[in-house]
Design a protein around this motif. Sequence first.
Motif, mmCIF file in Angstrom:
data_model
loop_
_atom_site.group_PDB
_atom_site.id
_atom_site.type_symbol
_atom_site.label_atom_id
_atom_site.label_comp_id
_atom_site.label_asym_id
_atom_site.label_seq_id
_atom_site.Cartn_x
_atom_site.Cartn_y
_atom_site.Cartn_z
ATOM 1 N N ALA A 1 0.826 -1.208 0.000
ATOM 2 C CA ALA A 1 0.000 0.000 0.000
ATOM 3 C C ALA A 1 0.858 1.255 0.000
ATOM 4 N N GLN B 1 -12.787 6.563 2.646
ATOM 5 C CA GLN B 1 -11.766 5.803 1.915
ATOM 6 C C GLN B 1 -11.044 6.692 0.904
ATOM 7 N N GLU C 1 -8.674 8.820 2.811
ATOM 8 C CA GLU C 1 -7.526 8.040 3.277
ATOM 9 C C GLU C 1 -6.511 7.804 2.157
ATOM 10 N N LEU C 2 -6.984 7.592 0.936
ATOM 11 C CA LEU C 2 -6.056 7.408 -0.182
ATOM 12 C C LEU C 2 -5.234 8.672 -0.425
ATOM 13 N N ASP D 1 -2.754 8.985 2.878
ATOM 14 C CA ASP D 1 -1.834 7.881 3.138
ATOM 15 C C ASP D 1 -2.041 7.290 4.526
ATOM 16 N N TYR E 1 -4.230 4.401 7.219
ATOM 17 C CA TYR E 1 -4.597 2.980 7.274
ATOM 18 C C TYR E 1 -5.783 2.852 8.211
ATOM 19 N N GLN F 1 -9.411 2.363 6.830
ATOM 20 C CA GLN F 1 -10.664 2.262 6.101
ATOM 21 C C GLN F 1 -10.705 1.040 5.183
ATOM 22 N N PHE F 2 -9.574 0.424 4.928
ATOM 23 C CA PHE F 2 -9.513 -0.719 4.021
ATOM 24 C C PHE F 2 -9.180 -1.979 4.796
ATOM 25 N N HIS G 1 -4.117 -4.328 2.351
ATOM 26 C CA HIS G 1 -3.321 -3.474 1.476
ATOM 27 C C HIS G 1 -3.763 -3.647 0.017
ATOM 28 N N LYS H 1 -6.758 -1.582 -0.768
ATOM 29 C CA LYS H 1 -6.408 -0.169 -0.919
ATOM 30 C C LYS H 1 -5.806 0.094 -2.300
ATOM 31 N N ALA I 1 -8.568 0.007 -4.826
ATOM 32 C CA ALA I 1 -9.369 1.237 -4.771
ATOM 33 C C ALA I 1 -8.645 2.380 -5.489
#
Length: 145
Positions: free
Chosen positions: A3, A35, A38-39, A42, A44, A46-47, A50, A53, A56
């Motif tokens: 991730a 989500q 969070e992307l 960066d 960790y 919500q997923f 790895h 993520k 997504a």
Amino acid sequence: MNAHLIDPQAMLRLRALCKLDHARVARLCGLTEAQVRELEADGYGQFTSHEAKVQAALKIACSLSGAQPNGMPVVNVFRSRAVGDGVGLRLPNFKIEQAPAPKTKFPDSPEFFKLLLIFVVLVFLLVAVAMPLLYSLPSPPPKLS
């Protein structure tokens, strides 16, 4: 896959370039707004894994930038492995191509020739049929002597 490969700045630039907010991107890609955030941050949490993520991130990149024939997104949202410190390279801005303008109809198109044929037939009917009937000279009356 790891991730840490996802570049949060690339995700943020992609969303900003498309002028979409977090909620709209989440609806387009079937994710939650948390989500998407969070992307871009960066984080960790919500997923579930790895891999989820990374998937997504691929889904967002394909939805916003389009997919190449091989299925990968047009825009790279992953850090480059060429840099040894793991930070990655800054990605250059990309340009979204707009759809070409519709073509104008030229006089040599089939529609033009159909209309021209109809016009010629109407002129022929007017000149050859209607004009003689409407403007014919009356016959002189018979002479009675």
